[in-house]
Write a protein that holds these residues in place. Sequence first.
Motif, PDB file in Angstrom:
ATOM      1  N   UNK A 137     -15.940  10.370   0.158  1.00  0.00           N
ATOM      2  CA  UNK A 137     -16.942   9.458   0.710  1.00  0.00           C
ATOM      3  C   UNK A 137     -16.335   8.459   1.696  1.00  0.00           C
ATOM      4  N   UNK A 138     -15.052   8.152   1.535  1.00  0.00           N
ATOM      5  CA  UNK A 138     -14.390   7.187   2.412  1.00  0.00           C
ATOM      6  C   UNK A 138     -12.982   7.664   2.735  1.00  0.00           C
ATOM      7  N   UNK A 139     -12.475   7.211   3.874  1.00  0.00           N
ATOM      8  CA  UNK A 139     -11.112   7.510   4.293  1.00  0.00           C
ATOM      9  C   UNK A 139     -10.427   6.206   4.700  1.00  0.00           C
ATOM     10  N   UNK A 140      -9.151   6.105   4.395  1.00  0.00           N
ATOM     11  CA  UNK A 140      -8.400   4.912   4.783  1.00  0.00           C
ATOM     12  C   UNK A 140      -6.992   5.310   5.179  1.00  0.00           C
ATOM     13  N   UNK A 141      -6.546   4.742   6.291  1.00  0.00           N
ATOM     14  CA  UNK A 141      -5.213   5.045   6.815  1.00  0.00           C
ATOM     15  C   UNK A 141      -4.185   4.065   6.274  1.00  0.00           C
ATOM     16  N   UNK A 144     -17.285   8.171  -6.804  1.00  0.00           N
ATOM     17  CA  UNK A 144     -16.997   8.463  -5.398  1.00  0.00           C
ATOM     18  C   UNK A 144     -15.488   8.610  -5.215  1.00  0.00           C
ATOM     19  N   UNK A 145     -15.107   9.146  -4.068  1.00  0.00           N
ATOM     20  CA  UNK A 145     -13.697   9.430  -3.801  1.00  0.00           C
ATOM     21  C   UNK A 145     -13.275   8.767  -2.489  1.00  0.00           C
ATOM     22  N   UNK A 146     -12.118   8.116  -2.535  1.00  0.00           N
ATOM     23  CA  UNK A 146     -11.494   7.551  -1.340  1.00  0.00           C
ATOM     24  C   UNK A 146     -10.268   8.389  -0.990  1.00  0.00           C
ATOM     25  N   UNK A 147     -10.174   8.799   0.263  1.00  0.00           N
ATOM     26  CA  UNK A 147      -9.024   9.559   0.733  1.00  0.00           C
ATOM     27  C   UNK A 147      -8.057   8.622   1.452  1.00  0.00           C
ATOM     28  N   UNK A 148      -6.844   8.490   0.920  1.00  0.00           N
ATOM     29  CA  UNK A 148      -5.797   7.740   1.599  1.00  0.00           C
ATOM     30  C   UNK A 148      -4.951   8.729   2.394  1.00  0.00           C
ATOM     31  N   UNK A 149      -4.875   8.532   3.701  1.00  0.00           N
ATOM     32  CA  UNK A 149      -4.023   9.416   4.506  1.00  0.00           C
ATOM     33  C   UNK A 149      -2.931   8.568   5.165  1.00  0.00           C
ATOM     34  N   UNK A 150      -1.751   9.137   5.242  1.00  0.00           N
ATOM     35  CA  UNK A 150      -0.560   8.403   5.659  1.00  0.00           C
ATOM     36  C   UNK A 150      -0.135   8.859   7.058  1.00  0.00           C
ATOM     37  N   UNK A 151       0.170   7.898   7.906  1.00  0.00           N
ATOM     38  CA  UNK A 151       0.563   8.199   9.282  1.00  0.00           C
ATOM     39  C   UNK A 151       1.869   7.482   9.621  1.00  0.00           C
ATOM     40  N   UNK A 152       2.523   7.983  10.645  1.00  0.00           N
ATOM     41  CA  UNK A 152       3.691   7.309  11.201  1.00  0.00           C
ATOM     42  C   UNK A 152       3.783   7.652  12.689  1.00  0.00           C
ATOM     43  N   UNK A 159      12.482  25.171  -4.713  1.00  0.00           N
ATOM     44  CA  UNK A 159      11.611  26.332  -4.802  1.00  0.00           C
ATOM     45  C   UNK A 159      10.145  25.921  -4.708  1.00  0.00           C
ATOM     46  N   UNK A 160       9.810  24.747  -5.245  1.00  0.00           N
ATOM     47  CA  UNK A 160       8.441  24.244  -5.153  1.00  0.00           C
ATOM     48  C   UNK A 160       8.170  23.672  -3.761  1.00  0.00           C
ATOM     49  N   UNK A 161       9.098  22.902  -3.247  1.00  0.00           N
ATOM     50  CA  UNK A 161       8.900  22.252  -1.958  1.00  0.00           C
ATOM     51  C   UNK A 161       8.705  23.282  -0.842  1.00  0.00           C
ATOM     52  N   UNK A 162       9.465  24.376  -0.915  1.00  0.00           N
ATOM     53  CA  UNK A 162       9.347  25.407   0.117  1.00  0.00           C
ATOM     54  C   UNK A 162       8.007  26.136   0.058  1.00  0.00           C
ATOM     55  N   UNK A 163       7.358  26.120  -1.087  1.00  0.00           N
ATOM     56  CA  UNK A 163       6.076  26.832  -1.232  1.00  0.00           C
ATOM     57  C   UNK A 163       4.874  25.960  -0.880  1.00  0.00           C
ATOM     58  N   UNK A 164       5.099  24.683  -0.544  1.00  0.00           N
ATOM     59  CA  UNK A 164       3.996  23.774  -0.259  1.00  0.00           C
ATOM     60  C   UNK A 164       3.682  23.744   1.239  1.00  0.00           C
ATOM     61  N   UNK A 165       2.405  23.614   1.542  1.00  0.00           N
ATOM     62  CA  UNK A 165       1.991  23.466   2.932  1.00  0.00           C
ATOM     63  C   UNK A 165       2.162  22.033   3.416  1.00  0.00           C
ATOM     64  N   UNK A 166       1.968  21.839   4.703  1.00  0.00           N
ATOM     65  CA  UNK A 166       2.146  20.507   5.286  1.00  0.00           C
ATOM     66  C   UNK A 166       1.028  19.540   4.906  1.00  0.00           C
ATOM     67  N   UNK A 167      -0.160  20.067   4.696  1.00  0.00           N
ATOM     68  CA  UNK A 167      -1.300  19.198   4.427  1.00  0.00           C
ATOM     69  C   UNK A 167      -1.432  18.899   2.936  1.00  0.00           C
ATOM     70  N   UNK A 168      -1.706  17.651   2.627  1.00  0.00           N
ATOM     71  CA  UNK A 168      -1.924  17.237   1.239  1.00  0.00           C
ATOM     72  C   UNK A 168      -2.947  16.107   1.237  1.00  0.00           C
ATOM     73  N   UNK A 169      -3.359  15.714   0.031  1.00  0.00           N
ATOM     74  CA  UNK A 169      -4.332  14.628  -0.093  1.00  0.00           C
ATOM     75  C   UNK A 169      -3.948  13.721  -1.255  1.00  0.00           C
ATOM     76  N   UNK A 170      -3.952  12.411  -0.964  1.00  0.00           N
ATOM     77  CA  UNK A 170      -3.809  11.413  -2.022  1.00  0.00           C
ATOM     78  C   UNK A 170      -5.158  10.707  -2.108  1.00  0.00           C
ATOM     79  N   UNK A 171      -5.820  10.848  -3.258  1.00  0.00           N
ATOM     80  CA  UNK A 171      -7.162  10.288  -3.403  1.00  0.00           C
ATOM     81  C   UNK A 171      -7.280   9.331  -4.568  1.00  0.00           C
TER      82      UNK A 171
END
Length: 322
Positions: free
Chosen positions: A133-137, A165-173, A198-210
């Motif tokens: 419902x919301x996004x915050x940088x 409701x869900x808030x999406x925190x996205x991180x930028x630099x 082994x886990x890190x190599x299997x993860x994609x670039x996109x993630x979500x912290x909510x």
Amino acid sequence: MEPTSNGTSKQEKKLDIPGDEKKENLKENPNQASSLQPKPNMFRAVRTFERDLARVMKEKKGSVIGIAVREQRERENNVEKVEDTPRKKMLLIFFSALAIAGGMAFIGYFFINSNGKDETIGTIKINSLITAESNKEISVDGFSQIKLIKTVVLELASTNLRLDTVLNLYFTETVAGAKQKISTERFFSLLGGRIPPVLLRSLGDNFMFGIHVFNGNQPFIVLKTDFYENAFLGLLKWEGNMVSDILPIFGVRFNDENRYLIDKQFSDGTLKNIDVRKLIDNKGKIILIYAIPNKETIIIATGEDTLSEVVNRLNAPKKITQ
């Protein structure tokens, strides 16, 4: 009376044609009389160029001058048009080149940034993986591990949204003068996480912290994987450090009473026919829970209610934004 060259006088010559005879001829041929009469317009038909020009000038006063003035103005306008044409051409070329360059830049930007991301905030295109419902940088420029944890924990404490409701925190630099969303690897690097390679190599670039607003503000993380077997194996290996890596940014402070959680073992469970692994404290409360609801997604949460909500949103059709 003067004699003529032939010996006759003018008077005598005049009497050669008697008047009675003339009258008699006219009576016999009346048309001849009319032909001999001078016509009124006969002499008017004889004109000269000077007379015509004078008449035209008299009837159309100033017309010649007006024509001359108009011709002069047209010549001046034509000169101005000729002089102005190069400048107009240069301006047209300049603005055409500018429009083409702008169009190419827009197309290039759209092509580079249209790789499956479905929402734009400012100049950053984000994908929250589930509906939010919301996004915050949060800009992490110059962040250390401690500053990152403090900033996220502050958001957990201060977020005030309506229930469920869900808030999406996205991180930028900022990298090379351009702002961009950080990758999964960059996030865990800033966090100081000890994730197995082994886990890190299997993860994609996109993630979500909510943040899920339910019975307080409950944090969660959504990760994407393209190698299910390695992801599952890596998660099991990570359990030894997951508690100390994740709980601080989830707002849990370690003290003498809960420090035992660092060494406590995870146990198996199920939720909505999904296999889960959960960490339970000495009072029977779930502190940490994670699951792989499908072969492409990993969810880490603080309770079953939040995990269940994330799974529901993950399976729900995505809203089409216009």
